[in-house]
Design a protein around this motif. Sequence first.
Motif, PDB file in Angstrom:
ATOM      1  N   PHE A  82       0.835  -1.206   0.000  1.00  6.61           N
ATOM      2  CA  PHE A  82       0.000   0.000   0.000  1.00  6.61           C
ATOM      3  C   PHE A  82       0.870   1.256   0.000  1.00  6.61           C
ATOM      4  N   ALA A  83       1.951   1.248   0.793  1.00  3.81           N
ATOM      5  CA  ALA A  83       2.820   2.424   0.881  1.00  3.81           C
ATOM      6  C   ALA A  83       3.510   2.723  -0.446  1.00  3.81           C
ATOM      7  N   LYS A  84       3.812   1.676  -1.230  1.00  4.46           N
ATOM      8  CA  LYS A  84       4.474   1.875  -2.521  1.00  4.46           C
ATOM      9  C   LYS A  84       3.486   2.221  -3.625  1.00  4.46           C
ATOM     10  N   ILE A  95       0.429   9.049  -1.380  1.00  6.98           N
ATOM     11  CA  ILE A  95       0.314   9.411   0.029  1.00  6.98           C
ATOM     12  C   ILE A  95      -0.525   8.369   0.752  1.00  6.98           C
ATOM     13  N   LEU A  96       0.059   7.803   1.793  1.00  4.01           N
ATOM     14  CA  LEU A  96      -0.652   6.864   2.662  1.00  4.01           C
ATOM     15  C   LEU A  96      -0.628   7.449   4.070  1.00  4.01           C
ATOM     16  N   ILE A  97      -1.825   7.711   4.610  1.00  2.00           N
ATOM     17  CA  ILE A  97      -1.944   8.300   5.942  1.00  2.00           C
ATOM     18  C   ILE A  97      -2.511   7.232   6.868  1.00  2.00           C
ATOM     19  N   VAL A  98      -1.762   6.924   7.909  1.00  4.72           N
ATOM     20  CA  VAL A  98      -2.096   5.772   8.760  1.00  4.72           C
ATOM     21  C   VAL A  98      -2.321   6.220  10.195  1.00  4.72           C
ATOM     22  N   ARG A 150       0.670   8.898  10.991  1.00  4.15           N
ATOM     23  CA  ARG A 150       1.886   8.980  10.186  1.00  4.15           C
ATOM     24  C   ARG A 150       1.532   9.127   8.711  1.00  4.15           C
ATOM     25  N   ILE A 151       2.364   9.885   8.009  1.00  3.58           N
ATOM     26  CA  ILE A 151       2.156  10.145   6.577  1.00  3.58           C
ATOM     27  C   ILE A 151       3.336   9.553   5.816  1.00  3.58           C
ATOM     28  N   PHE A 152       3.035   8.600   4.931  1.00  2.00           N
ATOM     29  CA  PHE A 152       4.063   7.939   4.121  1.00  2.00           C
ATOM     30  C   PHE A 152       3.933   8.423   2.682  1.00  2.00           C
ATOM     31  N   ARG A 153       5.035   8.893   2.128  1.00  2.00           N
ATOM     32  CA  ARG A 153       5.034   9.396   0.749  1.00  2.00           C
ATOM     33  C   ARG A 153       5.690   8.374  -0.164  1.00  2.00           C
ATOM     34  N   GLN A 154       4.913   7.546  -0.734  1.00  2.00           N
ATOM     35  CA  GLN A 154       5.294   6.548  -1.725  1.00  2.00           C
ATOM     36  C   GLN A 154       6.569   5.802  -1.368  1.00  2.00           C
ATOM     37  N   HIS A 184      11.307  18.269   2.979  1.00  2.00           N
ATOM     38  CA  HIS A 184      10.044  17.614   3.296  1.00  2.00           C
ATOM     39  C   HIS A 184      10.257  16.106   3.247  1.00  2.00           C
ATOM     40  N   HIS A 185      10.028  15.449   4.356  1.00  2.00           N
ATOM     41  CA  HIS A 185      10.313  14.027   4.455  1.00  2.00           C
ATOM     42  C   HIS A 185       9.110  13.211   4.012  1.00  2.00           C
TER      43      HIS A 185
END
Length: 483
Positions: free
Chosen positions: A154-156, A160-163, A225-229, A239-240
């Motif tokens: 899902f993160a890849k 944007i994946l917000i968990v 948490r916010i995961f960017r691809q 910006h991380h």
Amino acid sequence: MVSPTKLKSMDFYRKIPRDLTEASLSGAGLSIVAALIMMLLFGMELSSYLSVNTTTTVVVDKSADGDFLRIDFNISFPALSCEFASVDVSDVLGTNRLNITKTIRKFPIDQHLKTTGGEFHAGFASHHINHGEEIKEEIPDGAVPLVSASFDSFAKHFPILIVNFNAPWCYWSNRLKPSWEKAASIIYHKYNPETDGRVLLGNVDCTEQADLCKRNHIQGYPSIRIFRQGSDLKEDHGHHEHESYYGDRDTDSIVKMVDELVAPIHPVTHTLDLDGISNETLKHLRKAPATGGCRIEGYVRVKKVPGNLVISAHSGAHSFDSSKMNMSHVVTHLSFGRIISPRLLTHMKRLLPYLGLSHDKLDEKAFINQHEFGANVTIEHYLQVVKTEVTTTRTGQEDSLIEEYEYTAHSSIAQTYYLPVAKFHYELSPMQIMITENPKSFSHFITNLCAIIGGVFTVAGILDSIFHNTIRLVKKVELGKNF
């Protein structure tokens, strides 16, 4: 006017004409021995003069720093995140200061105590977070449940994946849940994962996915948490790709945050334009911890009464699983009182014999909880502190050379029913040790020096006279026998 003849009559040291004196080998030998003895005694007296005698007394504390005492420390916690690490101070007078930040610095570290990033800066106070109105009715799930097996895919897949990392037993997780699920439903219909595919909101139950939460260094619930691809290591203009959200938790704020994160991303190519994110959203985002440890350094000022310096996990909008909190730590430095200035350091070599060398009793010592997670273990240190002051009278008046607080330390590791902490309980003695340097006066040195020279000279003269007269007497006896 006094004549020279009358002046001569006052001479204490009348001279014998040189023609009337007689030198001897015994006198020469005794003179050499006397001279050597004089030199030896002179050296011993000089050494005694240069050395300083001290007197030690116990008096009521008369500290120049008033009613407050400074505590300097540098402590590393391999399993306490800077995200929630809090320094608190309390005392028997009722003082209770929580989460001191003004004189404290925090740096993320790994399990080997190596720094992994720059200084961690706290954001807005968590107790100011708006959670919206409490919703009593059931809200249908809008966020996608995520598990370890599918999390990376899902993160890849989504830019944007917000968990929402949460725990069912947590009050704040349950307080967030209605707003989160409602916002997830709005976002789902607004940015359909199949047609748009720019963003997805998910949930992770940390009671069931413990390894996944541990991998992402989740210590407080809920954590957004916010995961960017895909990666939590890559940076793009500061910006991380892996960030934490610390803003308001009502539905409107969550939707607004997601809209601003999604807006810079092109719906077809999924390319990113960071200029589209407002400062209002950016100020609520901070880089998520890449490691689970924290080094805390700085100082606090406390009243000179028994009190506690406590380091623990603290937040006004997060819950913590006490059974998984590990408060193991390594004390790099802990001292009381003012830091010794470079000028005073020049005296240290001379003053060290007077000091107890207990001002840094805990330095470079590790206190490790061997349990895998934490198992509700608190680590306590009981410190008894006493002041030592060295003064001198060399200048004719009493001057303070150095003030130092020494302490004894007794540590224990014990089970607790509450949130585990690292506690330093300090108790200051109302008395202080006063060490006073009492150097010998120069007049005393000169008097002793004259006594040495005159005494050795006189004794040598007496011995020479006895020896010389004895020889003469022996010679007379021998002459009488011959006649």
